[in-house]
Design a protein around this motif. Structure first.
Motif, PDB file in Angstrom:
ATOM      1  N   SER A  81     -19.567   2.840   8.258  1.00  0.00           N
ATOM      2  CA  SER A  81     -19.705   3.992   7.376  1.00  0.00           C
ATOM      3  C   SER A  81     -19.763   3.585   5.901  1.00  0.00           C
ATOM      4  CB  SER A  81     -18.513   4.925   7.614  1.00  0.00           C
ATOM      5  OG  SER A  81     -18.517   6.017   6.737  1.00  0.00           O
ATOM      6  N   ARG A  82     -20.814   4.049   5.218  1.00  0.00           N
ATOM      7  CA  ARG A  82     -21.011   3.863   3.777  1.00  0.00           C
ATOM      8  C   ARG A  82     -21.066   2.393   3.345  1.00  0.00           C
ATOM      9  NH1 ARG A  82     -16.974   8.325   0.896  1.00  0.00           N
ATOM     10  NH2 ARG A  82     -17.613  10.149   2.138  1.00  0.00           N
ATOM     11  N   LYS A  83     -21.296   1.488   4.255  1.00  0.00           N
ATOM     12  CA  LYS A  83     -21.210   0.075   3.894  1.00  0.00           C
ATOM     13  C   LYS A  83     -22.433  -0.415   3.146  1.00  0.00           C
ATOM     14  CE  LYS A  83     -17.517  -1.464   6.843  1.00  0.00           C
ATOM     15  NZ  LYS A  83     -17.010  -2.480   7.784  1.00  0.00           N
ATOM     16  N   ARG A  84     -22.278  -1.592   2.556  1.00  0.00           N
ATOM     17  CA  ARG A  84     -23.267  -2.165   1.662  1.00  0.00           C
ATOM     18  C   ARG A  84     -24.645  -2.287   2.303  1.00  0.00           C
ATOM     19  NH1 ARG A  84     -26.702  -3.401  -0.847  1.00  0.00           N
ATOM     20  NH2 ARG A  84     -27.072  -5.041  -2.385  1.00  0.00           N
ATOM     21  N   MET A  85     -24.689  -2.529   3.606  1.00  0.00           N
ATOM     22  CA  MET A  85     -25.983  -2.687   4.267  1.00  0.00           C
ATOM     23  C   MET A  85     -26.840  -1.443   4.127  1.00  0.00           C
ATOM     24  SD  MET A  85     -24.852  -2.410   8.312  1.00  0.00           S
ATOM     25  CE  MET A  85     -26.530  -2.511   8.920  1.00  0.00           C
ATOM     26  N   ILE A  86     -26.209  -0.277   4.068  1.00  0.00           N
ATOM     27  CA  ILE A  86     -26.965   0.972   3.912  1.00  0.00           C
ATOM     28  C   ILE A  86     -27.613   1.017   2.539  1.00  0.00           C
ATOM     29  CG2 ILE A  86     -26.826   3.493   3.908  1.00  0.00           C
ATOM     30  CD1 ILE A  86     -24.342   3.169   5.733  1.00  0.00           C
ATOM     31  N   GLY A  87     -26.849   0.649   1.511  1.00  0.00           N
ATOM     32  CA  GLY A  87     -27.406   0.598   0.165  1.00  0.00           C
ATOM     33  C   GLY A  87     -28.557  -0.389   0.059  1.00  0.00           C
ATOM     34  N   ALA A  88     -28.405  -1.520   0.728  1.00  0.00           N
ATOM     35  CA  ALA A  88     -29.445  -2.551   0.679  1.00  0.00           C
ATOM     36  C   ALA A  88     -30.747  -2.070   1.299  1.00  0.00           C
ATOM     37  CB  ALA A  88     -28.961  -3.811   1.388  1.00  0.00           C
ATOM     38  N   LEU A  89     -30.654  -1.132   2.240  1.00  0.00           N
ATOM     39  CA  LEU A  89     -31.852  -0.616   2.915  1.00  0.00           C
ATOM     40  C   LEU A  89     -32.345   0.694   2.315  1.00  0.00           C
ATOM     41  CD1 LEU A  89     -30.743  -1.340   6.596  1.00  0.00           C
ATOM     42  CD2 LEU A  89     -32.607  -2.485   5.355  1.00  0.00           C
ATOM     43  N   SER A  90     -31.675   1.179   1.280  1.00  0.00           N
ATOM     44  CA  SER A  90     -32.043   2.489   0.725  1.00  0.00           C
ATOM     45  C   SER A  90     -31.982   2.496  -0.800  1.00  0.00           C
ATOM     46  CB  SER A  90     -31.133   3.585   1.296  1.00  0.00           C
ATOM     47  OG  SER A  90     -29.764   3.238   1.138  1.00  0.00           O
ATOM     48  N   ASN A  91     -32.696   1.557  -1.384  1.00  0.00           N
ATOM     49  CA  ASN A  91     -32.876   1.537  -2.839  1.00  0.00           C
ATOM     50  C   ASN A  91     -31.553   1.492  -3.581  1.00  0.00           C
ATOM     51  OD1 ASN A  91     -34.596   1.409  -5.058  1.00  0.00           O
ATOM     52  ND2 ASN A  91     -34.502   3.637  -5.407  1.00  0.00           N
ATOM     53  N   GLU A  92     -30.594   0.710  -3.051  1.00  0.00           N
ATOM     54  CA  GLU A  92     -29.273   0.509  -3.670  1.00  0.00           C
ATOM     55  C   GLU A  92     -28.523   1.824  -3.898  1.00  0.00           C
ATOM     56  OE1 GLU A  92     -28.055  -2.370  -3.746  1.00  0.00           O
ATOM     57  OE2 GLU A  92     -29.923  -3.409  -3.258  1.00  0.00           O
ATOM     58  N   ALA A  93     -28.591   2.706  -2.939  1.00  0.00           N
ATOM     59  CA  ALA A  93     -27.828   3.960  -3.023  1.00  0.00           C
ATOM     60  C   ALA A  93     -26.340   3.647  -3.134  1.00  0.00           C
ATOM     61  CB  ALA A  93     -28.085   4.808  -1.786  1.00  0.00           C
ATOM     62  N   PRO A  94     -25.618   4.327  -4.027  1.00  0.00           N
ATOM     63  CA  PRO A  94     -24.173   4.085  -4.156  1.00  0.00           C
ATOM     64  C   PRO A  94     -23.422   4.563  -2.920  1.00  0.00           C
ATOM     65  CG  PRO A  94     -24.830   5.969  -5.490  1.00  0.00           C
ATOM     66  CD  PRO A  94     -26.094   5.360  -4.966  1.00  0.00           C
ATOM     67  N   ALA A  95     -22.171   4.154  -2.810  1.00  0.00           N
ATOM     68  CA  ALA A  95     -21.392   4.418  -1.597  1.00  0.00           C
ATOM     69  C   ALA A  95     -21.324   5.903  -1.248  1.00  0.00           C
ATOM     70  CB  ALA A  95     -19.983   3.846  -1.756  1.00  0.00           C
ATOM     71  N   ASP A  96     -21.219   6.759  -2.245  1.00  0.00           N
ATOM     72  CA  ASP A  96     -21.089   8.191  -1.956  1.00  0.00           C
ATOM     73  C   ASP A  96     -22.430   8.874  -1.670  1.00  0.00           C
ATOM     74  OD1 ASP A  96     -22.077   8.043  -4.531  1.00  0.00           O
ATOM     75  OD2 ASP A  96     -20.751   9.569  -5.358  1.00  0.00           O
ATOM     76  N   LYS A  97     -23.514   8.086  -1.632  1.00  0.00           N
ATOM     77  CA  LYS A  97     -24.844   8.625  -1.325  1.00  0.00           C
ATOM     78  C   LYS A  97     -25.418   7.965  -0.068  1.00  0.00           C
ATOM     79  CE  LYS A  97     -24.905  11.083  -5.145  1.00  0.00           C
ATOM     80  NZ  LYS A  97     -24.778  12.566  -5.092  1.00  0.00           N
ATOM     81  N   ARG A  98     -24.563   7.573   0.851  1.00  0.00           N
ATOM     82  CA  ARG A  98     -25.010   6.834   2.034  1.00  0.00           C
ATOM     83  C   ARG A  98     -24.762   7.599   3.334  1.00  0.00           C
ATOM     84  NH1 ARG A  98     -22.414   0.978   0.113  1.00  0.00           N
ATOM     85  NH2 ARG A  98     -23.761   0.715  -1.727  1.00  0.00           N
ATOM     86  N   LEU A  99     -24.720   8.921   3.258  1.00  0.00           N
ATOM     87  CA  LEU A  99     -24.430   9.713   4.448  1.00  0.00           C
ATOM     88  C   LEU A  99     -25.507   9.542   5.517  1.00  0.00           C
ATOM     89  CD1 LEU A  99     -22.862  11.804   6.061  1.00  0.00           C
ATOM     90  CD2 LEU A  99     -24.038  13.598   4.754  1.00  0.00           C
ATOM     91  N   GLY A 100     -26.781   9.637   5.117  1.00  0.00           N
ATOM     92  CA  GLY A 100     -27.857   9.525   6.096  1.00  0.00           C
ATOM     93  C   GLY A 100     -27.806   8.213   6.848  1.00  0.00           C
TER      94      GLY A 100
END
Length: 361
Positions: free
Chosen positions: A294-313
C-alpha cells in the motif's frame, strides 16, 4: 539442489478446467498449470511444466511437501475473542503512531483520540485487524528507543483492546511486543524476520501468539541495505523457508507462522514487480501470506512520481493482484476502498464458481 513448485496458470474456477485445477491453500484461488523448478549453485538447471492430471508423474521427493502445502488449507488465526478465517482474503488496516511515517507523516498522532478514531473507522469499514506501528521502517528512518516505541503503541493497544478488536503490532523488538501482548495485542508482525532481537525466536515460541516473518535483506538497523539477488523470487523464497524452519526449530508451530515477501524492502522496482507476479509460489511454503504494498514507492515510480497520498489507484491494483494470488492478509492504509474492491472481487469469484453454463458447448 533446491526445488520450487510455482503455479503459473490461475483460473477462475475448477469447472473451467473440468475439475483439473488445484485450490491453493484452501482459498478462492485455483491453478491449472505449474512449473517444477530445480536450482543448483544459484542457477536454474531444470524447469518442467505440467498440469494437475500430470502431477503424480512429475512430483517426487522434496516437491511432494510443496505440493501438499499448495493443497492444504490455512488454519484460522485466533486473535483474542475473534477468529480470523484464512479461506478468503482479509484486510489489515495500518495505524502508524509515528511522527515520521512515509504515508501520513504523523497525521494519526495529532491528538490523544485521533488514533482510536482512525482505528474505529477502519474496523467499521471492514478491516479484520489493525496493525499498530510505533517505528517508521522507511529507508533512512532513524531507530526508535524501545521505551519510546512502547510509549507510542501501548496506550493505543489498551484502548483498542477494550473494543474486542484483533490487534497486530509492527515491531522488531521483543520488549515492545511483550508490552503490547500484555496490553491486549494478538499478532507479532516483525519486519526483521525475527532477527533483530537475539531473543526473538525464543519469545515467539514461548508467547504462543501468531507471528509474521517478513523478508528484509538488512541485518542491522537499516533493513533495506544489502539487497543483492541472483533471482529475487527464488532467493526470497529460500530466505523465508530458512526463517520458517528456524522458527519451527525454536518451537513455533507452522500454523502460527505467517510469511511476507517484504515488498519495498531492499528491492528495486523490477524486483518488487517480479515478487508481486510470483506471489502464488509462496503458498508452497505452507504458511499464510501477509503482503503489504500500500502506497509504496513502486507505485510512485510507475505513476509519474505520485506522492504517497496520491497512490490509491496503484494500491488498489496491487491489492487486487494479491487477491488473485490468494494472499490471506492484505495490509493497507485505505481500508474502505480496499474492502469495497474485495467485495467486488469476491462477487466475481462466487459468480465464476457457480456459473455451470460455461461447461455447455
Amino acid at each position: 539442489m533446491t526445488v520450487y513448485l510455482r503455479p503459473i496458470a490461475l483460473v477462475d474456477s475448477p469447472q473451467s478446467e473440468e475439475g483439473e485445477a488445484l485450490r491453493l491453500a484452501g482459498g478462492l484461488t485455483y491453478a491449472s498449470r505449474f512449473a517444477l523448478i530445480r536450482r543448483e549453485g544459484g542457477k536454474v538447471v531444470e524447469r518442467t511444466r505440467f498440469g494437475v492430471a500430470e502431477a503424480g508423474r512429475v512430483i517426487r521427493g522434496e516437491a511432494e511437501e510443496q505440493w501438499e502445502a499448495l493443497r492444504s488449507p490455512r488454519a484460522p488465526l485466533q486473535m483474542g475473542a475473534r477468529t480470523v478465517r484464512l479461506d478468503q482474503p482479509q484486510v489489515m488496516g495500518i495505524l502508524n503512531v509515528t511522527p515520521d511515517s512515509f504515508s501520513d507523516g504523523g497525521r494519526h498522532i495529532s491528538g490523544p483520540d485521533v488514533p482510536m478514531v482512525h482505528a474505529s473507522a477502519m474496523l467499521e469499514a471492514g478491516a479484520a485487524m489493525i496493525d499498530i506501528g510505533g517505528e517508521s521502517t522507511r529507508p533512512g528512518a532513524p531507530p526508535v528507543w524501545e521505551g519510546d516505541e512502547i510509549g507510542r503503541v501501548v496506550p493505543v493497544i489498551e484502548k483498542l483492546a477494550r473494543t474486542g478488536a484483533a490487534i497486530s503490532v509492527d515491531t522488531r523488538r521483543v520488549g515492545v511486543f511483550e508490552a503490547a501482548l500484555a496490553a491486549g495485542a494478538h499478532l507479532w508482525n516483525d519486519v526483521s524476520g525475527l532477527r533483530h532481537d537475539p531473543r526473538s525466536l525464543e519469545f515467539a515460541a514461548h508467547c504462543g501468539a501468531p507471528v509474521c516473518i517478513m523478508h528484509a535483506p538488512g541485518k542491522g538497523e537499516d533493513l533495506h541495505e544489502d539487497g543483492h539477488y541472483g533471482d529475487v523470487v527464488l532467493d526470497v523464497f529460500d530466505w523465508l523457508r530458512a526463517r520458517r524452519d528456524a522458527a519451527e526449530a525454536a518451537g513455533v508451530a507452522r500454523t502460527r507462522i505467517l510469511l511476507d515477501p517484504g515488498i519495498g524492502f531492499g528491492k528495486t522496482l523490477q524486483e518488487n514487480l517480479a515478487l508481486m507476479n510470483a506471489l502464488p509460489l509462496f503458498h508452497a511454503l505452507g504458511c499464510a501470506l501477509l503482503v503489504g504494498a500500500s502506497r509504496k514507492r513502486m507505485i510512485g515510480a510507475l505513476s509519474n512520481e505520485a506522492p504517497a497520498d496520491k497512490r490509491l489507484g496503484g494500491s488498489l491494483m496491487l491489492a487486487a493482484r494479491m487477491m488473485e494470488a490468494g494472499a490471506q492478509i492484505i495490509r493497507v492504509h485505505d481500508v474502505a476502498q480496499t474492502v469495497q474492491a474485495l467485495h467486488v472481487w469476491r462477487g466475481l469469484r462466487d459468480a465464476a464458481l457457480t456459473d455451470f453454463g460455461q461447461l455447455v458447448g
